[in-house]
Design an enzyme around this catalytic site. Structure first.
Site, PDB file in Angstrom:
ATOM      1  N   LYS A 190       0.889  -1.188   0.000  1.00 29.30           N
ATOM      2  CA  LYS A 190       0.000   0.000   0.000  1.00 29.30           C
ATOM      3  C   LYS A 190       0.919   1.227   0.000  1.00 29.30           C
ATOM      4  CE  LYS A 190      -1.802   3.017   1.974  1.00 29.30           C
ATOM      5  NZ  LYS A 190      -1.590   4.442   1.596  1.00 29.30           N
ATOM      6  N   GLU A 265       9.663   1.835  10.855  1.00 29.63           N
ATOM      7  CA  GLU A 265      10.752   2.785  10.553  1.00 29.63           C
ATOM      8  C   GLU A 265      10.132   4.171  10.517  1.00 29.63           C
ATOM      9  OE1 GLU A 265      13.471  -0.017   7.663  1.00 29.63           O
ATOM     10  OE2 GLU A 265      13.298   2.110   7.218  1.00 29.63           O
ATOM     11  N   CYS A 299      14.539  10.362   6.229  1.00 33.96           N
ATOM     12  CA  CYS A 299      14.427  10.122   7.671  1.00 33.96           C
ATOM     13  C   CYS A 299      15.762  10.372   8.365  1.00 33.96           C
ATOM     14  CB  CYS A 299      13.938   8.725   7.920  1.00 33.96           C
ATOM     15  SG  CYS A 299      14.929   7.498   7.063  1.00 33.96           S
ATOM     16  N   GLU A 396      10.003  16.994  14.102  1.00 34.80           N
ATOM     17  CA  GLU A 396      10.465  16.674  12.749  1.00 34.80           C
ATOM     18  C   GLU A 396       9.750  17.582  11.753  1.00 34.80           C
ATOM     19  OE1 GLU A 396       9.195  13.045  10.734  1.00 34.80           O
ATOM     20  OE2 GLU A 396      11.292  12.630  10.244  1.00 34.80           O
TER      21      GLU A 396
HETATM   22  P1  NAD Z   1       2.632   8.821   7.040  1.00 33.39           P
HETATM   23  O1  NAD Z   1       2.802   8.112   8.331  1.00 33.39           O
HETATM   24  O2  NAD Z   1       1.672   9.933   6.968  1.00 33.39           O
HETATM   25  O3  NAD Z   1       2.190   7.796   5.883  1.00 33.39           O
HETATM   26  C1  NAD Z   1       2.955   6.656   5.572  1.00 33.39           C
HETATM   27  C2  NAD Z   1       2.038   5.600   5.005  1.00 33.39           C
HETATM   28  O4  NAD Z   1       1.133   5.183   6.011  1.00 33.39           O
HETATM   29  C3  NAD Z   1       1.192   6.051   3.830  1.00 33.39           C
HETATM   30  O5  NAD Z   1       1.124   5.029   2.870  1.00 33.39           O
HETATM   31  C4  NAD Z   1      -0.178   6.280   4.472  1.00 33.39           C
HETATM   32  O6  NAD Z   1      -1.246   6.139   3.574  1.00 33.39           O
HETATM   33  C5  NAD Z   1      -0.192   5.173   5.497  1.00 33.39           C
HETATM   34  N1  NAD Z   1      -1.115   5.360   6.620  1.00 33.39           N
HETATM   35  C6  NAD Z   1      -1.549   6.519   7.177  1.00 33.39           C
HETATM   36  N2  NAD Z   1      -2.395   6.268   8.191  1.00 33.39           N
HETATM   37  C7  NAD Z   1      -2.497   4.922   8.286  1.00 33.39           C
HETATM   38  C8  NAD Z   1      -3.228   4.048   9.133  1.00 33.39           C
HETATM   39  N3  NAD Z   1      -4.034   4.505  10.108  1.00 33.39           N
HETATM   40  N4  NAD Z   1      -3.094   2.710   8.955  1.00 33.39           N
HETATM   41  C9  NAD Z   1      -2.273   2.222   8.000  1.00 33.39           C
HETATM   42  N5  NAD Z   1      -1.580   2.998   7.141  1.00 33.39           N
HETATM   43  C10 NAD Z   1      -1.682   4.343   7.297  1.00 33.39           C
HETATM   44  O7  NAD Z   1       4.109   9.264   6.611  1.00 33.39           O
HETATM   45  P2  NAD Z   1       4.530  10.189   5.368  1.00 33.39           P
HETATM   46  O8  NAD Z   1       4.177  11.589   5.716  1.00 33.39           O
HETATM   47  O9  NAD Z   1       4.023   9.567   4.120  1.00 33.39           O
HETATM   48  O10 NAD Z   1       6.118   9.995   5.375  1.00 33.39           O
HETATM   49  C11 NAD Z   1       7.018  10.814   6.028  1.00 33.39           C
HETATM   50  C12 NAD Z   1       7.463  10.185   7.335  1.00 33.39           C
HETATM   51  O11 NAD Z   1       8.125   8.948   7.098  1.00 33.39           O
HETATM   52  C13 NAD Z   1       8.470  11.038   8.097  1.00 33.39           C
HETATM   53  O12 NAD Z   1       8.131  11.057   9.451  1.00 33.39           O
HETATM   54  C14 NAD Z   1       9.786  10.298   7.895  1.00 33.39           C
HETATM   55  O13 NAD Z   1      10.760  10.518   8.872  1.00 33.39           O
HETATM   56  C15 NAD Z   1       9.318   8.889   7.883  1.00 33.39           C
HETATM   57  N6  NAD Z   1      10.318   8.013   7.258  1.00 33.39           N
HETATM   58  C16 NAD Z   1      11.058   7.187   8.058  1.00 33.39           C
HETATM   59  C17 NAD Z   1      12.058   6.379   7.500  1.00 33.39           C
HETATM   60  C18 NAD Z   1      12.909   5.486   8.371  1.00 33.39           C
HETATM   61  O14 NAD Z   1      13.614   4.647   7.823  1.00 33.39           O
HETATM   62  N7  NAD Z   1      12.903   5.621   9.686  1.00 33.39           N
HETATM   63  C19 NAD Z   1      12.291   6.411   6.125  1.00 33.39           C
HETATM   64  C20 NAD Z   1      11.520   7.289   5.346  1.00 33.39           C
HETATM   65  C21 NAD Z   1      10.526   8.070   5.930  1.00 33.39           C
END
Ligand code: NAD
Length: 510
Positions: A190, A265, A299, A396
């Site tokens: 997804k 992550e 990240c 962040e």
């Molecule tokens: P997000 O958490 O808003 O969304 C990530 C994914 O989760 C999307 O596909 C979204 O549709 C899905 N999602 C949202 N709510 C959900 C729920 N209730 N149940 C299941 N899935 C759900 O994150 P984003 O804004 O897309 O990405 C940015 C974030 O990702 C930043 O915080 C960044 O630091 C983090 N990130 C972390 C790493 C790591 O390796 N630690 C790597 C890349 C990005």
């Protein structure tokens, strides 16, 4: 800000592709949502509608989970050698289509094209790296004891859900999907709703490479519907998630009823600590690169810069000069270093920190404003005169925005480095070996680089502490997540052992 596509052909092919809605890929077929629902997605450079994607819900997820469940026995039974060959084919096709992937990623996410080609190359590397380990993935340990031979074997957990974010989504998806497939799991992916394009390309490539129907499935849609349904589905054994910390906590709750194994992550507020004995030229280059490349949206970006007071002012003067000259522009222009932010919501979030910095008493040394009225462009920003308890140092921001804080002693620096909710990565700049080791041991961060920017070595563990996540990826750590370890204990104490005079444990001790 002029538009200079690297080559026009990939752009034209992308535009042609986006005239039709992006579909789900379930059980080897491209299908619309059962409800017929769709959602629009937009180009960050001007927020025009870029295309339409099928919007999945619990019914679509159920179909995909069943397809992954049905495909699991045969995929698991395939020899590691055959899985390896198929995953190598995926890597070859990614490389062959790297320009197309890079162009699509740039247009869809706003990331500068100069970084996207190497992201596609890295995606191919992820597939080859884990493919090479597919044959040995089930290997275990031999643990002999008196009268018994214990040995462990690993087996794939089953169908897994992979939920990915919008920052460098193609590369990050492969970081999860490649080890899952190498381990023998089947997948339902997804992707993020703000960046659905390259997930579609990846599914297409894996199909073309010859992966059997149902081994990889793709369902587009929103987190609250499709994402949630995936985390709650009883046939999905584990969820590999990359995204925000608060979403990670929701995923743990949602997965609780089905006892889902989760790997999270999450976000970071990573310090780069510059001591006065460091190679300051190299430290400056790395500090600039680690926050102002990829739009500050990685990240592991170094969003807090802690500089020893004795070199602070001179270092910050040079830094400010560099930040003021970063080239912001169209993501497809090869000269662009920082592109537009992905979505008006992320743009508003980043801009809100310009106000927060002012309200909390920091100085906006460079930037702190939007650029133009079209698209989600912000000026690369440098906050100075900051304290570690300010919002700009604690939260962040996920944009091309850096907060600088001076420190006096090693103790000050360590306290501030650790005094945030996150614990993903940290960067140390010093030529004092003892200081580097001692400081690294004191840091509450999952990954520490000394005298370096983020350079990945794929066998090493990748992941964070505290609000930055649970679990590790990379090398064998990935297989620990996608596989179950079981123990087999063989009793060696038959009458033959007695005849041979071999030791037998006293049954009362068992
Ligand atoms: P997000 O958490 O808003 O969304 C990530 C994914 O989760 C999307 O596909 C979204 O549709 C899905 N999602 C949202 N709510 C959900 C729920 N209730 N149940 C299941 N899935 C759900 O994150 P984003 O804004 O897309 O990405 C940015 C974030 O990702 C930043 O915080 C960044 O630091 C983090 N990130 C972390 C790493 C790591 O390796 N630690 C790597 C890349 C990005």
């Amino acid at each position: 800000m002029t538009v200079t596509p690297p080559v026009s052909a990939p752009l034209e092919s992308l535009e042609r592709r986006l005239r039709s809605p992006l579909l789900h890929f379930i059980g080897g077929h491209w299908v619309p949502s059962h409800s017929g629902d769709t959602f629009d997605f937009h180009a960050p450079s001007d927020n025009r509608r870029l295309g339409v994607a099928a919007s999945g819900d619990a019914t679509d997820i159920d179909r995909a989970a069943r397809a992954a469940h049905d495909a699991f026995p045969a995929w698991r039974a395939l020899s590691g050698r055959k899985r390896r060959a198929l995953l190598y084919r995926v890597a070859d096709l990614i490389e062959a289509r790297a320009t197309e992937i890079a162009t699509a990623e740039s247009v869809d996410t706003g990331q500068a094209i100069r970084f996207m080609k190497s992201a596609a190359t890295r995606a191919a590397e992820n597939f080859r790296f884990f493919a090479d380990r597919a044959e040995a993935a089930q290997d275990g340990l031999s643990l002999p004891t008196e009268g018994f031979l214990n040995y462990t074997v690993r087996q794939p957990v089953g169908p897994v859900g992979v939920i990915t974010p919008w920052n460098t989504p193609f590369m990050l998806s492969t970081w999860k999907i490649a080890p899952a497939l190498a381990a023998g799991c089947t997948v339902v992916h997804k992707p993020a709703e703000w960046s659905p394009v390259t997930a579609t390309l990846l599914a297409e490539i894996m199909h073309e490479a010859g992966l059997p129907a149902g081994v990889v499935n793709l369902v587009h849609g929103f987190g609250e519907s499709a994402g949630r349904a995936l985390t709650e589905h009883p046939l999905i054994r584990a969820i590999a998630f990359i995204g925000e910390s608060r979403t990670g906590s929701l995923i743990q709750k949602q997965g609780a009823d089905t006892l889902k194994r989760v790997h999270l992550e999450l976000g970071g507020k990573n310090p780069v600590v510059v001591f006065d004995d460091a190679d300051l030229d190299r430290a400056l280059d790395a500090a600039v690169f680690m926050i102002y490349s990829l739009n500050g949206q990685r990240c592991t970006s170094s969003s807090r810069l802690l500089v020893q007071r004795s070199v602070h002012d001179a270092f910050v003067d040079r830094l400010a000069e560099r930040v003021a000259h970063i080239r912001v522009g169209d993501p497809l222009d090869p000269a662009t270093e920082v592109g537009p932010l992905i979505h008006p919501r992320q743009f508003e979030k980043v801009c809100s920190y310009f106000d927060a910095a002012r309200e909390d008493g920091a100085t906006i040394r460079v930037g702190g404003e939007r650029i133009g009225d079209t698209g989600n462009y912000v000026r690369p920003t440098l906050f100075t005169n900051a304290r570690n308890d300010m919002r700009i140092a604690q939260e962040e921001i996920f944009g091309p925005v850096l907060t600088v804080i001076p420190f006096d002693t090693d103790e000050d620096a360590l306290r501030m480095a650790n005094d945030v909710p996150y614990g993903l990565a940290a960067y140390l700049w010093t030529n004092d070996l003892t200081r580097a080791h001692t400081f690294a041991h004191g840091l509450d961060s999952g990954m520490i680089w000394v005298n370096s920017e983020n350079v990945r070595h794929l066998p090493t563990p990748f992941g964070g502490m505290k609000a930055s996540g649970i679990g590790r990826d990379g090398g064998d750590y990935s297989f620990d997540f996608y596989m179950e370890t079981k123990n087999v204990a063989i009793n060696l104490n038959g009458h033959r052992a007695q005849q041979l005079g071999l030791p037998r444990p006293d049954p009362k001790e068992q």
